[in-house]
Scaffold this motif. Structure first.
Motif, PDB file in Angstrom:
ATOM      1  N   LEU A 103       0.807  -1.223   0.052  1.00  0.00           N
ATOM      2  CA  LEU A 103      -0.101  -0.013   0.013  1.00  0.00           C
ATOM      3  C   LEU A 103       1.074   1.382  -0.107  1.00  0.00           C
ATOM      4  N   ASP A 104       0.484   2.263  -1.045  1.00  0.00           N
ATOM      5  CA  ASP A 104       1.318   3.432  -0.996  1.00  0.00           C
ATOM      6  C   ASP A 104       0.192   4.472  -0.870  1.00  0.00           C
ATOM      7  N   VAL A 105       0.467   5.593   0.152  1.00  0.00           N
ATOM      8  CA  VAL A 105      -0.579   6.708   0.022  1.00  0.00           C
ATOM      9  C   VAL A 105       0.113   7.779   0.454  1.00  0.00           C
ATOM     10  N   PRO A 106       0.045   8.582  -0.862  1.00  0.00           N
ATOM     11  CA  PRO A 106       0.550   9.996  -0.478  1.00  0.00           C
ATOM     12  C   PRO A 106      -0.442  11.020   0.088  1.00  0.00           C
ATOM     13  N   LEU A 107      -0.417  11.228   1.247  1.00  0.00           N
ATOM     14  CA  LEU A 107      -1.483  12.077   1.747  1.00  0.00           C
ATOM     15  C   LEU A 107      -1.394  13.485   1.407  1.00  0.00           C
ATOM     16  N   THR A 108      -0.361  13.922   1.286  1.00  0.00           N
ATOM     17  CA  THR A 108      -0.141  15.284   0.688  1.00  0.00           C
ATOM     18  C   THR A 108       1.199  15.345  -0.287  1.00  0.00           C
ATOM     19  N   LYS A 109       1.500  16.338  -0.917  1.00  0.00           N
ATOM     20  CA  LYS A 109       2.875  16.402  -1.530  1.00  0.00           C
ATOM     21  C   LYS A 109       4.138  16.185  -0.603  1.00  0.00           C
ATOM     22  N   LYS A 110       3.664  16.509   0.650  1.00  0.00           N
ATOM     23  CA  LYS A 110       5.009  16.389   1.606  1.00  0.00           C
ATOM     24  C   LYS A 110       4.780  14.910   2.408  1.00  0.00           C
ATOM     25  N   TRP A 111       3.617  14.510   2.678  1.00  0.00           N
ATOM     26  CA  TRP A 111       3.548  13.424   3.526  1.00  0.00           C
ATOM     27  C   TRP A 111       3.230  12.181   2.772  1.00  0.00           C
ATOM     28  N   ARG A 112       3.874  10.969   2.922  1.00  0.00           N
ATOM     29  CA  ARG A 112       3.368  10.042   2.292  1.00  0.00           C
ATOM     30  C   ARG A 112       3.599   8.740   3.507  1.00  0.00           C
ATOM     31  N   ILE A 113       2.632   7.814   3.500  1.00  0.00           N
ATOM     32  CA  ILE A 113       2.840   6.380   4.087  1.00  0.00           C
ATOM     33  C   ILE A 113       2.864   5.242   3.353  1.00  0.00           C
ATOM     34  N   GLN A 114       3.709   4.363   3.357  1.00  0.00           N
ATOM     35  CA  GLN A 114       3.804   3.238   2.704  1.00  0.00           C
ATOM     36  C   GLN A 114       3.858   2.090   3.522  1.00  0.00           C
ATOM     37  N   GLY A 115       3.725   0.884   3.350  1.00  0.00           N
ATOM     38  CA  GLY A 115       3.813  -0.420   3.936  1.00  0.00           C
ATOM     39  C   GLY A 115       3.606  -1.477   3.099  1.00  0.00           C
ATOM     40  N   GLU A 116       3.947  -2.752   3.846  1.00  0.00           N
ATOM     41  CA  GLU A 116       3.570  -4.116   3.249  1.00  0.00           C
ATOM     42  C   GLU A 116       3.408  -4.968   4.269  1.00  0.00           C
ATOM     43  N   TYR A 117       2.680  -6.219   3.826  1.00  0.00           N
ATOM     44  CA  TYR A 117       2.772  -7.455   4.867  1.00  0.00           C
ATOM     45  C   TYR A 117       2.595  -8.585   4.116  1.00  0.00           C
ATOM     46  N   TYR A 118       3.199  -9.740   4.474  1.00  0.00           N
ATOM     47  CA  TYR A 118       3.445 -10.956   3.783  1.00  0.00           C
ATOM     48  C   TYR A 118       3.268 -11.972   4.777  1.00  0.00           C
ATOM     49  N   PHE A 119       2.968 -13.376   4.284  1.00  0.00           N
ATOM     50  CA  PHE A 119       3.106 -14.388   4.917  1.00  0.00           C
ATOM     51  C   PHE A 119       3.370 -15.600   3.840  1.00  0.00           C
ATOM     52  N   GLY A 120       4.081 -16.543   4.231  1.00  0.00           N
ATOM     53  CA  GLY A 120       4.413 -17.809   3.526  1.00  0.00           C
ATOM     54  C   GLY A 120       5.461 -18.746   4.120  1.00  0.00           C
ATOM     55  N   GLU A 121       6.179 -19.413   3.287  1.00  0.00           N
ATOM     56  CA  GLU A 121       6.850 -20.560   4.002  1.00  0.00           C
ATOM     57  C   GLU A 121       8.331 -20.534   3.254  1.00  0.00           C
ATOM     58  N   ASN A 122       9.058 -21.082   4.026  1.00  0.00           N
ATOM     59  CA  ASN A 122      10.615 -21.320   3.329  1.00  0.00           C
ATOM     60  C   ASN A 122      11.011 -20.054   2.410  1.00  0.00           C
ATOM     61  N   LEU A 123      11.211 -19.138   3.046  1.00  0.00           N
ATOM     62  CA  LEU A 123      11.345 -17.641   2.519  1.00  0.00           C
ATOM     63  C   LEU A 123      12.799 -16.945   2.607  1.00  0.00           C
ATOM     64  N   SER A 124      13.689 -18.032   3.350  1.00  0.00           N
ATOM     65  CA  SER A 124      15.034 -17.343   3.544  1.00  0.00           C
ATOM     66  C   SER A 124      15.905 -16.818   2.223  1.00  0.00           C
ATOM     67  N   SER A 125      15.474 -17.205   1.028  1.00  0.00           N
ATOM     68  CA  SER A 125      16.351 -16.696  -0.072  1.00  0.00           C
ATOM     69  C   SER A 125      15.257 -15.488  -0.737  1.00  0.00           C
ATOM     70  N   PHE A 126      14.525 -15.199   0.042  1.00  0.00           N
ATOM     71  CA  PHE A 126      13.494 -13.834  -0.366  1.00  0.00           C
ATOM     72  C   PHE A 126      13.655 -12.809   0.607  1.00  0.00           C
ATOM     73  N   THR A 127      14.715 -13.037   1.595  1.00  0.00           N
ATOM     74  CA  THR A 127      14.988 -11.924   2.695  1.00  0.00           C
ATOM     75  C   THR A 127      13.743 -12.228   3.558  1.00  0.00           C
ATOM     76  N   GLY A 128      13.399 -13.392   3.899  1.00  0.00           N
ATOM     77  CA  GLY A 128      12.240 -13.678   4.946  1.00  0.00           C
ATOM     78  C   GLY A 128      13.197 -14.696   6.165  1.00  0.00           C
ATOM     79  N   GLY A 129      11.922 -14.667   6.940  1.00  0.00           N
ATOM     80  CA  GLY A 129      12.364 -15.786   8.008  1.00  0.00           C
ATOM     81  C   GLY A 129      13.683 -15.522   8.822  1.00  0.00           C
ATOM     82  N   ILE A 130      14.165 -14.292   8.607  1.00  0.00           N
ATOM     83  CA  ILE A 130      15.347 -13.943   9.316  1.00  0.00           C
ATOM     84  C   ILE A 130      16.671 -14.898   8.842  1.00  0.00           C
TER      85      ILE A 130
END
Length: 477
Positions: free
Chosen positions: A329-356
């Motif tokens: 999700l990418d939400v530019p609130l104004t020309k100065k403010w912006r909020i972005q974020g991601e969420y994921y879930f899955g299995e065996n994610l080490s080669s995708f920079t997941g699972g620490i």
């Protein structure tokens, strides 16, 4: 023992005081800059715009690229291009030098993936590193006569974060990108063949860390792929981008572990992404972008008996799936403010920079379930100064973890959770020169397990906690 704890507590208090004193000094420095009339003629840079003009503003394929947009970068580079026949060659890159101080050692040290457990190493760390410097070249070719309106481009890009030849001041060249793409702006299509960022979880937190929140909530890396993109414009307020790719399958676990055979299956990974852009005209050029993406594939692991543990009788080879579901999700609130974020879930994610960096448990011999995400809030204090603050977390499922390291004296260990709070200030002295200061707090949770008996016995292990102060100078060309 009591005196030791008092000394340790006093040292931590001193380090924290130093950390916040540096923050105050830096803020006062920028207040001084903002209070003066600077004569630097710098263009306005929005730190988080990365749209590609050849498709709707959904294709964020300049990931981790110098805090400028692709269009801004290409405009700056026109004067550097040279021609050979019908081909145009445009070099680009930057010199990047970062200086960092850590109150507790991190892995690998020059940048952070996670904080080292205090049981392993509780010393502070310091580094000055230039290996993140980057070189690349665009190769634009002539239009293909049989495909009217097409544009063909090749890209090769490298940095120096490859395996050092001896010591870190002899960094090895690391291939980042090498691909050819054929695009048609009018038809909003693109075919890409080669190594580029994979299409899952394409956003990223605006950190100065080399791999921003990698293994701390930010999924995705670069892979060789065959990809097709298709954009569709339904109105000025609604656009879509569909992407599908066959991607090289890479094993992230136990590639050099004695007694474990890790290999990919005979098929590629499949990745897909659908991005939607809303209300660009209604919000005066500030569209809200949402996307879903995912991948699926399979790997094969062969496990030999581990002597001296409850796994000493097991000999098996088994397929283990890797998959993820991702939301952006990418939400530019104004020309100065912006909020972005991601969420994921899955299995065996080490080669995708997941699972620490843990995808398969060595003792259960099963995939590790994993979830995580991040949020970034950006604010432009002026046309030259921007600030970001945010949080990221990577949380493998504790029930899937016994240990991911070969045991020593019957004891193995695993990482249970990795998180980071961050804030930074990024100042553009000109279109070429940027400096930044970042403050992070990394917290990594661990567990130990005694696997010498019939069942594992879980033991406490100290967390890794690191305050990191990092100063960066980037000179782009």
């Amino acid at each position: 023992m009591t005196s030791f704890l008092l000394v340790a507590s006093t040292q931590n208090k001193i380090l924290i005081k130093q950390y916040f004193c540096l923050t105050i000094i830096f803020l006062l420095f920028f207040l001084f800059i903002l209070g003066n009339d600077s004569t630097i003629n710098a263009q306005e840079v929005i730190l988080n715009r990365t749209e590609n003009d050849s498709l709707p503003p959904l294709d964020i394929n300049q990931r981790y690229n110098a805090f400028v947009t692709k269009d801004e970068l290409e405009e700056q580079l026109k004067s550097y291009a040279w021609k050979k026949g019908d081909f145009t060659f445009t070099p680009y890159g930057f010199i990047w030098v970062n200086t960092a101080f850590d109150t507790n050692r991190t892995v690998p040290g020059e940048f952070v993936l996670y904080s080292q457990s205090a049981d392993i190493d509780d010393d502070p760390g310091f580094s000055i590193d230039a290996r993140m410097s980057r070189l690349g070249i665009f190769v634009d070719g002539p239009e293909i006569s049989s495909i009217p309106g097409s544009k063909i481009r090749g890209v090769v890009e490298a940095d120096f974060e490859g395996t050092p030849n001896g010591t870190k001041n002899k960094g090895g060249v690391q291939l980042r990108k090498a691909f050819v793409e054929l695009s048609n702006k009018e038809k909003q299509t693109k075919i890409l063949i080669g190594q580029d960022w994979e299409i899952i979880s394409l956003l990223y937190p605006q950190m100065l860390n080399y791999l921003p929140a990698g293994f701390a909530g930010n999924l995705g890396y670069r892979r060789a792929q065959i990809r097709f993109d298709k954009g569709m414009t339904f109105s000025n307020n609604f656009k879509t981008l569909s992407q599908i790719a066959l991607v090289d399958n890479i094993v992230g676990d136990y590639t050099a572990t004695t007694g474990v055979s890790a290999k990919v299956s005979g098929a590629p990974l499949i990745e897909g992404r659908l991005a939607l852009s809303f209300w660009e005209q209604a919000r005066n050029g500030l569209p809200i972008t949402a996307a879903v993406s995912g991948h699926w594939g399979e790997q094969t692991f062969g496990f030999s008996p581990i002597a001296g543990t409850f796994a000493n009788q097991r000999i098996q080879s088994k397929p283990i799936k890797t998959w993820s579901a991702n939301f952006e999700l990418d939400v530019p609130l104004t020309k100065k403010w912006r909020i972005q974020g991601e969420y994921y879930f899955g299995e065996n994610l080490s080669s995708f920079t997941g699972g620490i960096n843990q995808g398969v448990d060595l003792f259960t011999q099963n995939a590790i379930r994993n979830q995580g995400g991040w949020i970034n809030i950006h604010y432009d204090l002026s046309d030259k100064l921007g600030t970001n603050f945010g949080y990221g977390i990577d949380k493998p499922n504790k029930n899937d973890l016994i240990g991911t390291s070969l045991p020593s004296n019957g004891i193995t260990s695993a990482r249970l959770q990795n998180s980071v709070f961050f804030t930074n200030f990024i100042y553009h002295w000109s279109s070429a020169l940027m400096t930044g200061l970042e403050f992070d707090y990394w917290h990594t949770k661990y567990q130990r397990a005694d696997v010498s008996g019939a069942e594992p016995i879980f033991l406490p292990m100290k967390d890794g906690k690191t305050f990191r102060t990092e100063f960066v100078v980037q000179y782009s060309f």
